[in-house]
Design a protein around this motif. Structure first.
Motif, PDB file in Angstrom:
ATOM      1  N   THR A   1       0.915  -1.369   0.051  1.00 13.11           N
ATOM      2  CA  THR A   1      -0.012   0.437  -0.235  1.00 13.11           C
ATOM      3  C   THR A   1       1.100   1.279   0.006  1.00 13.11           C
TER       4      THR A   1
ATOM      5  N   ILE B   1      -0.463   4.527  -1.240  1.00  6.44           N
ATOM      6  CA  ILE B   1      -0.510   5.655  -0.936  1.00  6.44           C
ATOM      7  C   ILE B   1       0.296   6.820  -1.951  1.00  6.44           C
TER       8      ILE B   1
ATOM      9  N   TYR C   1      -3.423  12.502  11.057  1.00  9.39           N
ATOM     10  CA  TYR C   1      -3.930  10.877  10.555  1.00  9.39           C
ATOM     11  C   TYR C   1      -3.119   9.910   9.450  1.00  9.39           C
ATOM     12  N   TYR C   2      -3.708  11.665   8.539  1.00  8.52           N
ATOM     13  CA  TYR C   2      -2.934  10.717   7.298  1.00  8.52           C
ATOM     14  C   TYR C   2      -1.759  11.168   7.204  1.00  8.52           C
TER      15      TYR C   2
ATOM     16  N   ASN D   1       0.617  10.221   9.576  1.00 10.38           N
ATOM     17  CA  ASN D   1       0.731   9.223  10.275  1.00 10.38           C
ATOM     18  C   ASN D   1       0.974   8.108   9.435  1.00 10.38           C
ATOM     19  N   THR D   2      -0.195   7.922   8.592  1.00  8.97           N
ATOM     20  CA  THR D   2      -0.413   6.733   7.698  1.00  8.97           C
ATOM     21  C   THR D   2       1.007   7.008   6.757  1.00  8.97           C
TER      22      THR D   2
ATOM     23  N   PHE E   1       4.216   5.515   8.209  1.00 13.04           N
ATOM     24  CA  PHE E   1       3.216   3.570   9.110  1.00 13.04           C
ATOM     25  C   PHE E   1       3.546   3.193   6.587  1.00 13.04           C
ATOM     26  N   ARG E   2       3.401   3.235   5.840  1.00 10.30           N
ATOM     27  CA  ARG E   2       3.815   3.191   4.205  1.00 10.30           C
ATOM     28  C   ARG E   2       4.855   2.741   4.242  1.00 10.30           C
TER      29      ARG E   2
ATOM     30  N   THR F   1      -1.524  -3.172  16.045  1.00 11.26           N
ATOM     31  CA  THR F   1      -1.713  -2.674  14.558  1.00 11.26           C
ATOM     32  C   THR F   1      -3.317  -2.283  14.333  1.00 11.26           C
TER      33      THR F   1
ATOM     34  N   MET G   1      -0.235   5.083  12.750  1.00  5.87           N
ATOM     35  CA  MET G   1      -1.825   5.734  12.880  1.00  5.87           C
ATOM     36  C   MET G   1      -2.582   5.428  14.063  1.00  5.87           C
TER      37      MET G   1
ATOM     38  N   GLN H   1      -4.880   7.840  16.823  1.00  5.04           N
ATOM     39  CA  GLN H   1      -5.350   7.274  17.285  1.00  5.04           C
ATOM     40  C   GLN H   1      -5.718   7.365  19.129  1.00  5.04           C
TER      41      GLN H   1
END
Lengths: 216, 212, 273
Positions: free
Chosen positions: A123, A127, B184-185, B187-188, B191-192, C180, C206, C210
């Motif tokens: 992903t 992204i 949030y994006y 941080n996403t 992660f990716r 996760t 992420m 949260q």
């Protein structure tokens, strides 16, 4: 009668379990606590046994592909079934410690780990292209999303500080303060949603999870 | 951990690399048979591992106590088997009984547990002002979080149409939510990219360009 | 028909060009490290401060709710936290809600030299796999033995010295959860709130968003993904895998940001026309 067994008794059982869990928390009744504890263990056992449900279902679907020789698909399905059967066999040789089998361990170490990380990481590509193709500041909403996103990204990457020394400060504000109202709202709204869902379940009004829509 | 020296180790890392490249041949080139091969391999493998762990854990958790004299453990074991009727159209209703226990216990536990951390504590944290002598930024943050949370919650008031006196508060609430989703994006993306960098590093390690 | 500009062409760029560029850019820092310093978040500092309050013999549960697939994100924090727990001479109980969690445990043991001087079953243990989400986590809080009868290798739990007197959440001083998903929610609802067990989160990036509203009132510390791992590595003075990963993050993040900026300039230019 069949309707009672198929539906009404199930709703009553669900409501009883919900009530036991709530009573166990708010009132110290040893008998209720004992029943609640036992029910939680049962739930764990049911979940554990249900883990293989997905395997049974997918193998069923792929067996059908092989039987029918579905064009362009059946040999992949046969390959999937073969791998499943082979690894199952290896694992079952010593069910208490499957990794004691060197072939099983080798497959786990080099195939499962690699493929797991590869799939999870794929992903990253999407992204990046989504950032290019989808994130347009078409209105104030999208612009705010982009600004917050870019500052957090630049804060997360150490190079942000090299570009401008204030970037981590602003990024950290978005991360530690800026996002809090939204995330807090999600928590509060989800909590109220869970309570409403719970009360609807207690009253037998929430039935989607029984699979009633799907049939049976 | 250095570069493998044994035959199985070397074969292992090259197999791992090949499988990775098979999968990435899809985004980097196009859909192809090698990708499908790796995809089905992973699904078969994952299912087998899940099934093995399911059997192993069921033995430890239910069969062993049953054998040790806890006869009533036959009930959850039967309930566990009843789950499998979900796959049969005519007898699907049987699976509703174990689902009732799973859902009932989850909802009951969720309901009793969610009020304090997700409602009360969140409200208290929102209305607790900074300590005496706090800097101006702390007060700004306090006001932003307080008003921002109220506005964002208003956005979720779906019982009323967002117009008239609700128009501007809910619009501001949506902006607050967008800021949250933006972070949030961000941080996403981290992660990716961290995940993908792990794969890039692995490729270089197998090729001997960077140490293991 | 108007003439096609560079912005029009950029809008239609093949996605595979971006994929290739990204993959190549990710590799460069591994070959030529940039070595840029990582700043430390207050959440990571409070996590380490919380861990440092542990006393010798305190029992700590490390919940592994992340799989091998998330190692680049989750493993560095798990390793760093385990190092601090060993320094504090805490007794560590690992358990996992992932079918491959035993591999993560074994990897942690491999990567933390401090385990060499410790005895399995006495100073640390891996009780194995559990499933069942919140009901199971709630049951673990009241009766660990109802869920785990043996460790992950099949040794009966009562033969493990570390488990002597450890029956429920009341006997555990702290829970650290690597997620996760949302398992930390269950620990907050079933361990932190009813029993007051201090809880911390060390999951993927992420998760940081949260769980931010829970910090510091409900969870005493947290880290997010590889970035959080790098912060912990810096805090404990032992740089590791996450610090290396953060180097690669620089180039990939720059690419994403440049892509967003270019796309928006192109969008603005074509819209004006």
């Amino acid at each position: 009668m069949a309707e009672v067994v198929r539906r009404e008794l199930v709703y009553i059982l669900t409501a009883i379990v919900v009530i036991i869990m709530i009573v166990d928390f708010f009132f110290a009744v040893p008998a209720v606590s004992a029943v609640a504890g036992e029910l939680r263990t049962w739930a764990t056992i049911i979940s554990t046994m249900a883990l293989a449900l997905g395997a049974v279902n997918i193998i069923r679907v792929h067996s059908r592909n092989v039987r029918r020789r579905t064009p362009g698909v059946w040999y992949h399905s046969a390959w999937l079934i073969f791998i499943f059967a082979f690894v199952m066999l290896l694992g079952m040789l010593d069910i208490n410690n499957p990794a004691s089998n060197p072939i099983y361990k080798w497959i786990f170490d080099y195939s499962y780990v690699s493929l797991g990380q590869t799939w999870y990481a794929i992903t990253g590509f999407y992204i990046a292209s989504a950032a290019y193709r989808a994130f347009r500041a078409r209105n104030v909403d999208a612009a705010l999303l982009l600004i917050a996103g870019i500052f957090v990204m630049l804060m997360n990457a150490p190079i942000g500080e090299v570009i401008w020394v204030q970037i981590p400060v602003i990024g950290r504000w978005f991360n530690d303060v800026g996002q809090v109202p939204a995330m807090r709202t999600f928590l509060i709204v989800a909590a109220f949603g869970l309570l409403a869902f719970g009360f609807r379940t207690l009253l037998g009004r929430e039935r989607g999870f029984y699979g009633e829509v799907a049939g049976g | 951990m250095g570069y493998p020296t044994t035959i199985d180790g070397i074969l292992g890392i090259w197999t791992a690399l090949a499988l990775m490249l098979f999968v990435y041949s899809y985004p980097l080139f196009k859909e192809n048979q090698l990708f499908r091969f790796a995809e089905h391999f992973f699904i078969g493998l994952s299912l087998a591992i899940a099934a093995i762990i399911s059997i192993q854990t069921t033995i430890r958790l239910a069969i062993t106590p049953l054998m040790a004299g806890k006869i009533y453990y036959i009930i959850p074991i039967l309930l566990g088997f009843m789950m499998y009727f979900i796959l049969h159209r005519d007898y699907r209703w049987i699976s509703r009984y174990p689902i009732a226990i799973l859902v009932g216990s989850s909802i009951g536990l969720g309901m009793r547990g969610t009020i304090i951390p997700n409602i009360l504590s969140q409200i208290i944290a929102t209305i607790t002002p900074p300590k005496a002598g706090a800097v101006a930024l702390s007060w700004f943050n306090f006001v932003y979080i307080g008003i921002g949370t109220i506005l964002a919650v208003m956005y979720f008031l779906l019982t009323f149409e967002h117009r008239g006196p609700l128009l501007y508060p809910t619009r501001l609430g949506r902006w607050i939510i967008m800021i949250g989703l933006g972070a949030y994006y961000g941080n996403t993306v981290l992660f990716r990219m961290a995940m993908l960098s792990g794969r890039a590093q692995f490729l270089l390690q197998v090729l001997g360009l960077v140490p293991f | 028909m108007s003439q096609e500009t560079i912005w029009d062409r950029l809008q239609r760029i093949d996605r595979r060009v971006i994929y290739w560029l990204l993959f190549i850019l990710l590799m460069i820092p591994f070959i030529r490290p940039l070595g840029l310093p990582v700043s430390i978040s207050p959440q990571a500092i409070s996590l380490v401060e919380g861990l440092r309050k542990l006393k010798e013999g305190d029992v700590v549960v490390v919940n592994i709710s992340s799989g091998v697939s998330a190692w680049p994100e989750c493993l560095p924090s798990l390793v760093a936290v385990s190092k601090v727990l060993i320094q504090q001479k805490a007794k560590i109980i690992y358990w996992t809600s992932f079918v491959d969690g035993h591999m993560t445990f074994e990897k942690i043991v491999e990567k933390v030299p401090g385990f060499r001087g410790l005895t399995y079953g006495v100073d640390y243990v891996h009780l194995g796999f559990y499933t069942g989400a919140e009901p199971t986590v709630a049951q673990l809080a009241t009766n660990i033995r109802a869920i785990f009868t043996t460790d992950y290798k099949g040794t009966p739990i009562d033969q493990l010295p570390i488990m002597k007197g450890v029956n429920s959440a009341k006997d555990v001083k702290m829970v650290i959860s690597s997620d996760t998903g949302d398992y930390c929610d269950y620990y907050i609802r079933q361990w932190r709130i009813p029993y007051g067990v201090p809880t911390a989160e060390i999951g993927i990036a992420m998760i940081f968003s949260q769980y931010q509203p829970y910090w510091p009132e409900i969870i005493f510390g947290m880290t997010g993904g590889a970035r959080g791992g790098a912060e912990l590595e810096k805090l404990i003075g032992e740089l590791g895998d996450a610090t290396v990963t953060m180097d690669a993050i620089n180039t990939s993040h720059l690419l994403v940001i440049v892509a967003v900026i270019l796309a928006n300039i192109g969008y603005a230019a074509t819209r004006r026309r």
